[in-house]
Design an enzyme around this catalytic site. Structure first.
Site, PDB file in Angstrom:
ATOM      1  N   ARG A  27       0.824  -1.220   0.000  1.00  0.00           N
ATOM      2  CA  ARG A  27       0.000   0.000   0.000  1.00  0.00           C
ATOM      3  C   ARG A  27       0.852   1.261   0.000  1.00  0.00           C
ATOM      4  O   ARG A  27       0.342   2.351  -0.250  1.00  0.00           O
ATOM      5  CB  ARG A  27      -0.914   0.014   1.231  1.00  0.00           C
ATOM      6  N   LYS A 489       0.907  -2.469 -17.922  1.00  0.00           N
ATOM      7  CA  LYS A 489       1.775  -3.404 -17.180  1.00  0.00           C
ATOM      8  C   LYS A 489       3.236  -3.049 -17.394  1.00  0.00           C
ATOM      9  O   LYS A 489       4.025  -2.945 -16.469  1.00  0.00           O
ATOM     10  CB  LYS A 489       1.509  -4.840 -17.636  1.00  0.00           C
ATOM     11  N   HIS A 508      -3.389   7.601 -37.747  1.00  0.00           N
ATOM     12  CA  HIS A 508      -3.762   8.992 -37.407  1.00  0.00           C
ATOM     13  C   HIS A 508      -2.739   9.643 -36.489  1.00  0.00           C
ATOM     14  O   HIS A 508      -3.069  10.604 -35.790  1.00  0.00           O
ATOM     15  CB  HIS A 508      -5.151   8.998 -36.768  1.00  0.00           C
TER      16      HIS A 508
END
Ligand code: AGP
Length: 612
Positions: A27, A489, A508
């Site tokens: 975390r 990833k 494009h």
């Protein structure tokens, strides 16, 4: 974005908290700290760096106690250094705080406190909170609990906090608003943590705090109070997480373990949800709302990152099988753009952690505007799973690696099951087709096992391309989100810039990037856009681009055009993203490892983005 662990009981607290912090490093991991108290003496140890450096620091001290709380940080306010590491202590030392979240109005409060001669040492919003508690405590001659409640009523923003007051040593306090916090209920001991993973080796009995809860925790008692309104009764749940599920089990990294877990994870996603003789599906969490979904005018999918890519695949799947218009939005954009939401709309949130702040805010907005809000989450008890009207858990098991892998594949499988069931209920799928789709679903895990055999090939390609500075990922139809996922990833764990693009869009603009140094990964399994992507590959080859193609086993055309090929088994289109993503996960993993990157805890990232 940060990890919090607290312990109060009869055992030595230091190692319990340190080991718990290690389980939460996914975390956040730029600095760490711990406060330890034996009831009389309290010591605080902090460092800029990983929990293991904190552990080395505290191991040299003799001191321990039966109360401790620790923190592993992902910096929001203030650079990652020792001064800004948590715990943060109030200027006269009465209050010690560890915090996950953001206090939005901290600078105004800080200015007020400084005008009252309160001193600060760090750049953090958390120190402001600690000093506010102490200021109210001393000025108003309050109890610690009263001071904490009063302080939390004055702050704006989000918090998951643990608080220790030196003058009331037999207690820990925990409170949440917007950032997850779990209480573990043991025998003559209690725990606090940002999620259940540090707790499960000690107790399976947990209480998920809700917004506005304040827990007053002693070793043998836990009382829940409300910060802004009436008292609440705790609801103790049994968490079914096993320690083995949160260890690497012989793999070098959690990410590789989780890539190879995908056959089992996908099986668990549909296990218990297929009726006998594959005669139908049973998604209990949506049972009461399937007819509402079938009659929806529109489905708006809100998510972030990899979950957003799964949502893009979901758009193709739901529109194909259910003929319901689908829009997919970044939750962070949805929540701020004043979206038009009509009564017949359904908002579907996709989130592995179930704690992503932007996605949580998006569903709250959708609910305020009258939409039916559904969720696809992986973490039971997570905020999003508890705030949606109904939903489905992916049952992928804990995903510890910061880079999502099994979350994506199980999210796509879940979306497919929802689409099959709604399409069948709408009469768009007859019995034969419906049953065949279910049969195809049950054969998916072994097809993923076959796709995983590309591991060695991915390693070989990683050795060739590990020093690339850029990469382009191309796909068409429901493989275009796979191209974007493959690019995400690569960039998030190897730090190589990579872009995912619809293959037809290349002319494009991006085609200008193509030269002999640019690896171009083309997701080109046998789908209905196959011939078109052959032309795109020719365009790349004409400009000396190097093609790495993900193709269906036995491909005879693209496999002859590409410089390198990774093969996956044939499947019906809806499951092609699940198979095609596997070689891309493996390729990014091996490139990152060869580059010496920290695969499970990439720089600047965190597993659960619980701040906006
Ligand atoms: C993906 O590999 C990242 N870890 C990140 O983009 C993640 O998917 C995103 O933060 C959403 O997380 P969630 O699924 O837990 O909401």
């Amino acid at each position: 974005m940060c990890g919090i662990v607290g312990y109060i009981g009869s055992r030595p607290a230091r190692d319990i908290v340190i080991n718990g912090l290690k389980r939460l490093e996914y975390r956040g991991y730029d600095s760490a700290g711990i406060a330890i108290s034996d009831g009389q003496r309290t010591e605080i140890f902090k460092c800029a760096g990983r929990v293991r450096e904190l552990e080395e620091m505290v191991m040299t001290k003799e001191f321990d106690g039966s109360i401790a709380m620790g923190h592993t940080r992902w910096a929001t306010h203030g650079e990652p250094n020792e001064i800004n590491a948590h715990p943060q202590v109030s200027c006269r030392g009465h209050f010690i705080v560890v915090h996950n979240g953001i206090i939005e109005n901290y600078s105004r409060i800080k200015k007020h406190l400084e005008s009252r001669d309160v001193k600060f040492t760090s750049q953090t919003d958390t120190e402001v909170l600690a000093n506010l508690m102490e200021h109210l405590y001393l000025e108003g001659d309050l109890s610690a609990e009263q001071a904490i409640i009063m302080a939390l009523n004055k702050v704006e923003g989000t918090y998951g906090i643990a608080v220790y007051c030196r003058d009331e040593p037999g207690k820990l306090f925990a409170a949440r608003l917007g950032s997850p916090l779990v209480i573990g209920v043991g025998e003559n001991e209690n725990f606090i943590a940002s999620d259940a993973t540090p707790i499960v080796e000690h107790t399976q009995r947990v209480i998920y705090l809700n917004d506005d809860d304040l827990a007053v925790i002693r070793k043998d008692e836990m009382v829940l109070k409300a910060i802004r309104n009436k008292r609440v009764e705790p609801e103790v749940k049994e968490v079914d997480l096993k320690l083995g599920e949160i260890d690497k089990e012989g793999f070098p990294h959690f990410m590789l373990k989780e890539i190879f877990e995908q056959p089992r994870a996908i099986h668990d996603t549909f296990r218990g949800r297929i009726l006998p003789n594959q005669s139908g599906l049973m998604l209990g969490g949506l049972h009461n709302v399937f007819d509402t979904i079938a009659s929806a005018d529109r489905i708006m999918i809100v998510a972030c990152g990899t979950s957003w890519h799964a949502g893009l695949v979901g758009e193709y799947i739901i529109e194909e099988y259910c003929r319901i218009p689908v829009e997919v939005e970044y939750a962070s954009e949805f929540r701020y753009r004043d979206p038009v939401i009509k009564k017949g709309d359904i908002v579907l949130a996709i989130s592995q952690s179930g704690e992503t702040a932007d996605t949580l805010a998006a569903i709250r907005l959708a609910k305020e505007r009258g939409a039916m809000v559904l969720g696809i989450c992986n973490v039971v008890g997570s905020s999003i799973s508890r705030e949606t009207n109904a939903g489905v858990f992916t049952h992928a098991g804990p995903e510890i690696g910061v880079a999502s892998t099994k979350a994506f594949t199980t999210q796509v499988v879940t979306l497919a099951m929802i689409a099959f069931e709604v399409g069948y209920r709408k009469g768009l799928l007859d019995e034969v087709r419906y049953r065949d789709l279910i049969h195809q679903l049950t054969s998916l895990p072994e097809k993923v096992e076959v796709a995983l055999r590309m591991n060695e090939k991915a390693l070989d390609l990683a050795k060739i391309y590990k020093d690339s500075t850029n990469a382009l990922y191309l796909g068409r139809g429901l493989l275009y989100p796979v191209a974007m996922e493959g690019a995400l990833k690569l960039k998030e764990i190897s730090y190589i810039h990579a872009e995912g693009y619809p293959a037809a869009e290349m002319k494009h603009g991006p085609i200008a990037l193509i030269d002999e140094h640019m690896p171009v990964v083309v997701v080109a399994t046998k789908e209905n856009s196959y011939d078109k992507i052959v032309s795109n590959i020719q365009e790349v080859k004409a400009r000396k681009g190097q093609i790495i193609a993900v193709v269906t086993e036995g491909d005879q055309v693209i496999s002859r055009m590409a410089d390198h090929v990774m093969e996956v088994p044939e499947s019906i289109s809806v499951f092609a993203p699940v198979l095609a993503v596997v070689p891309l996960q493996l390729l990014s993993y091996h490139i990152a490892v060869l580059r010496g990157c920290d695969v499970d805890q990439p720089r600047n990232l965190a597993k659960s983005v619980t701040v906006e």
